[in-house]
Design a protein around this motif. Structure first.
Motif, PDB file in Angstrom:
ATOM      1  N   UNK A  62       0.820  -1.213   0.000  1.00 36.30           N
ATOM      2  CA  UNK A  62       0.000   0.000   0.000  1.00 36.30           C
ATOM      3  C   UNK A  62       0.853   1.261   0.000  1.00 36.30           C
ATOM      4  N   UNK A  63       2.135   1.158   0.336  1.00 38.34           N
ATOM      5  CA  UNK A  63       3.025   2.332   0.295  1.00 38.34           C
ATOM      6  C   UNK A  63       3.055   2.932  -1.109  1.00 38.34           C
ATOM      7  N   UNK A  64       2.927   2.069  -2.120  1.00 37.66           N
ATOM      8  CA  UNK A  64       2.968   2.516  -3.511  1.00 37.66           C
ATOM      9  C   UNK A  64       1.609   3.014  -4.004  1.00 37.66           C
ATOM     10  N   UNK A  65       0.562   2.743  -3.258  1.00 33.76           N
ATOM     11  CA  UNK A  65      -0.792   3.093  -3.694  1.00 33.76           C
ATOM     12  C   UNK A  65      -1.139   4.507  -3.236  1.00 33.76           C
ATOM     13  N   UNK A  66      -1.561   5.360  -4.181  1.00 36.16           N
ATOM     14  CA  UNK A  66      -1.952   6.716  -3.784  1.00 36.16           C
ATOM     15  C   UNK A  66      -3.270   6.641  -3.001  1.00 36.16           C
ATOM     16  N   UNK A  67      -3.332   7.312  -1.860  1.00 39.42           N
ATOM     17  CA  UNK A  67      -4.533   7.270  -1.033  1.00 39.42           C
ATOM     18  C   UNK A  67      -5.758   7.725  -1.811  1.00 39.42           C
ATOM     19  N   UNK A  68      -6.681   6.833  -2.016  1.00 35.15           N
ATOM     20  CA  UNK A  68      -7.926   7.134  -2.731  1.00 35.15           C
ATOM     21  C   UNK A  68      -9.062   6.464  -2.000  1.00 35.15           C
ATOM     22  N   UNK A  69     -10.240   6.911  -2.321  1.00 35.05           N
ATOM     23  CA  UNK A  69     -11.423   6.225  -1.809  1.00 35.05           C
ATOM     24  C   UNK A  69     -11.700   5.062  -2.756  1.00 35.05           C
ATOM     25  N   UNK A  70     -11.385   3.885  -2.287  1.00 34.75           N
ATOM     26  CA  UNK A  70     -11.614   2.671  -3.074  1.00 34.75           C
ATOM     27  C   UNK A  70     -11.866   1.544  -2.084  1.00 34.75           C
ATOM     28  N   UNK A  71     -12.250   0.407  -2.607  1.00 35.13           N
ATOM     29  CA  UNK A  71     -12.496  -0.759  -1.755  1.00 35.13           C
ATOM     30  C   UNK A  71     -11.283  -1.679  -1.810  1.00 35.13           C
ATOM     31  N   UNK A  72     -10.939  -2.260  -0.668  1.00 36.79           N
ATOM     32  CA  UNK A  72      -9.855  -3.238  -0.605  1.00 36.79           C
ATOM     33  C   UNK A  72     -10.454  -4.566  -0.166  1.00 36.79           C
ATOM     34  N   UNK A  73     -10.092  -5.606  -0.917  1.00 38.59           N
ATOM     35  CA  UNK A  73     -10.581  -6.955  -0.603  1.00 38.59           C
ATOM     36  C   UNK A  73      -9.401  -7.726  -0.009  1.00 38.59           C
ATOM     37  N   UNK A  74      -9.555  -8.162   1.213  1.00 38.75           N
ATOM     38  CA  UNK A  74      -8.494  -8.842   1.954  1.00 38.75           C
ATOM     39  C   UNK A  74      -8.869 -10.300   2.189  1.00 38.75           C
ATOM     40  N   UNK A  75      -7.933 -11.050   2.684  1.00 39.98           N
ATOM     41  CA  UNK A  75      -8.268 -12.435   3.026  1.00 39.98           C
ATOM     42  C   UNK A  75      -9.040 -12.434   4.344  1.00 39.98           C
ATOM     43  N   UNK A  76      -9.781 -13.455   4.541  1.00 42.14           N
ATOM     44  CA  UNK A  76     -10.655 -13.574   5.712  1.00 42.14           C
ATOM     45  C   UNK A  76      -9.826 -13.672   6.995  1.00 42.14           C
ATOM     46  N   UNK A  77     -10.302 -12.997   8.048  1.00 41.54           N
ATOM     47  CA  UNK A  77      -9.686 -13.119   9.363  1.00 41.54           C
ATOM     48  C   UNK A  77      -8.543 -12.171   9.617  1.00 41.54           C
ATOM     49  N   UNK A  78      -8.326 -11.183   8.768  1.00 44.75           N
ATOM     50  CA  UNK A  78      -7.244 -10.232   8.970  1.00 44.75           C
ATOM     51  C   UNK A  78      -7.838  -8.890   9.368  1.00 44.75           C
ATOM     52  N   UNK A  79      -7.261  -8.267  10.380  1.00 48.19           N
ATOM     53  CA  UNK A  79      -7.780  -6.998  10.867  1.00 48.19           C
ATOM     54  C   UNK A  79      -6.725  -5.910  10.723  1.00 48.19           C
ATOM     55  N   UNK A  80      -7.171  -4.753  10.228  1.00 45.05           N
ATOM     56  CA  UNK A  80      -6.299  -3.596  10.036  1.00 45.05           C
ATOM     57  C   UNK A  80      -6.912  -2.390  10.725  1.00 45.05           C
ATOM     58  N   UNK A  81      -6.068  -1.463  11.111  1.00 42.36           N
ATOM     59  CA  UNK A  81      -6.564  -0.178  11.610  1.00 42.36           C
ATOM     60  C   UNK A  81      -6.918   0.659  10.389  1.00 42.36           C
ATOM     61  N   UNK A  82      -7.919   1.523  10.526  1.00 41.27           N
ATOM     62  CA  UNK A  82      -8.363   2.323   9.378  1.00 41.27           C
ATOM     63  C   UNK A  82      -7.262   3.219   8.841  1.00 41.27           C
ATOM     64  N   UNK A  83      -6.377   3.749   9.701  1.00 39.38           N
ATOM     65  CA  UNK A  83      -5.308   4.626   9.196  1.00 39.38           C
ATOM     66  C   UNK A  83      -4.242   3.827   8.434  1.00 39.38           C
ATOM     67  N   UNK A  84      -4.120   2.527   8.720  1.00 43.53           N
ATOM     68  CA  UNK A  84      -3.167   1.669   7.995  1.00 43.53           C
ATOM     69  C   UNK A  84      -3.544   1.555   6.519  1.00 43.53           C
ATOM     70  N   UNK A  85      -4.827   1.581   6.233  1.00 41.82           N
ATOM     71  CA  UNK A  85      -5.317   1.310   4.885  1.00 41.82           C
ATOM     72  C   UNK A  85      -5.449   2.556   4.018  1.00 41.82           C
ATOM     73  N   UNK A  86      -4.908   3.679   4.445  1.00 43.32           N
ATOM     74  CA  UNK A  86      -4.902   4.916   3.653  1.00 43.32           C
ATOM     75  C   UNK A  86      -6.296   5.306   3.185  1.00 43.32           C
ATOM     76  N   UNK A  87      -7.285   5.142   4.013  1.00 42.09           N
ATOM     77  CA  UNK A  87      -8.640   5.558   3.675  1.00 42.09           C
ATOM     78  C   UNK A  87      -9.395   4.571   2.809  1.00 42.09           C
TER      79      UNK A  87
END
Length: 182
Positions: free
Chosen positions: A110-135
């Protein structure tokens, strides 16, 4: 003996001598022709044998080259099969990353991804903080490996198999280099 008998005897002797000379000359000529023919045949036989030896040598060289190529092709095929097997195992191991390693992978990508409003599909059972995911909004969908970002009609595929497929040539060079070092 009369003169006539003497003349006839003389003619007969001369005829006999001439006959013997002619026969002797004919035998000499026949011997000469036979020797010449034998020499010509020997030259032709030698040419045929030399050509056969050259042809045999060329056939042997071609067969050696063909065998060498076949051996090289077998070796390359085996090496490619082994490399593909290693890549398949790599993908399987990546799919089995623990949550901590998986999270580290996602955040690094995600360091390479410009912060945009988009959806991210992750594998099941993984939890992230909202600020980790760049919005990015976490989708309810899940993936088997890696992650996917959907930005409208644009899809950023960060699945392990997609990343490895994209970098397959470089990965093959690295693995091949390891084989050559051994």
């Amino acid at each position: 003996m009369t003169n006539l008998d003497l003349i006839l005897e003389s003619i007969r002797k001369k005829g006999e001598e001439e006959k013997n000379q002619i026969l002797k000359a004919a035998e000499g000529e026949a011997k000469e022709i036979r020797e010449k023919s034998e020499a010509e045949v020997k030259v032709e036989v030698d040419k045929i044998i030399d050509n056969a030896k050259k042809e045999a040598k060329q056939i042997l060289a071609n067969e050696e080259l063909s065998a060498s190529r076949n051996a090289r092709d077998i070796k390359i095929t085996a090496k490619n099969e082994l490399i593909n097997s290693i890549i398949e195992r790599l993908i399987e191991e990546l799919k089995g990353l623990d949550n901590h390693s998986y999270k580290k992978f996602v955040l690094n990508r995600l360091k390479e991804f410009p912060g945009k409003k988009a959806d991210i599909i992750l594998r099941d059972g993984t939890f992230f903080d909202s600020e980790d995911l760049k919005g990015l909004n976490v989708s309810y969908e899940t993936v088997d490996d890696g992650f996917i970002i959907k930005d409208g009609d644009v899809i950023y595929d960060n699945s392990f198999s997609s990343i490895i497929d994209y970098n397959k040539d470089e990965i093959k060079k690295i693995i091949s280099g390891i084989f050559e070092e051994r």
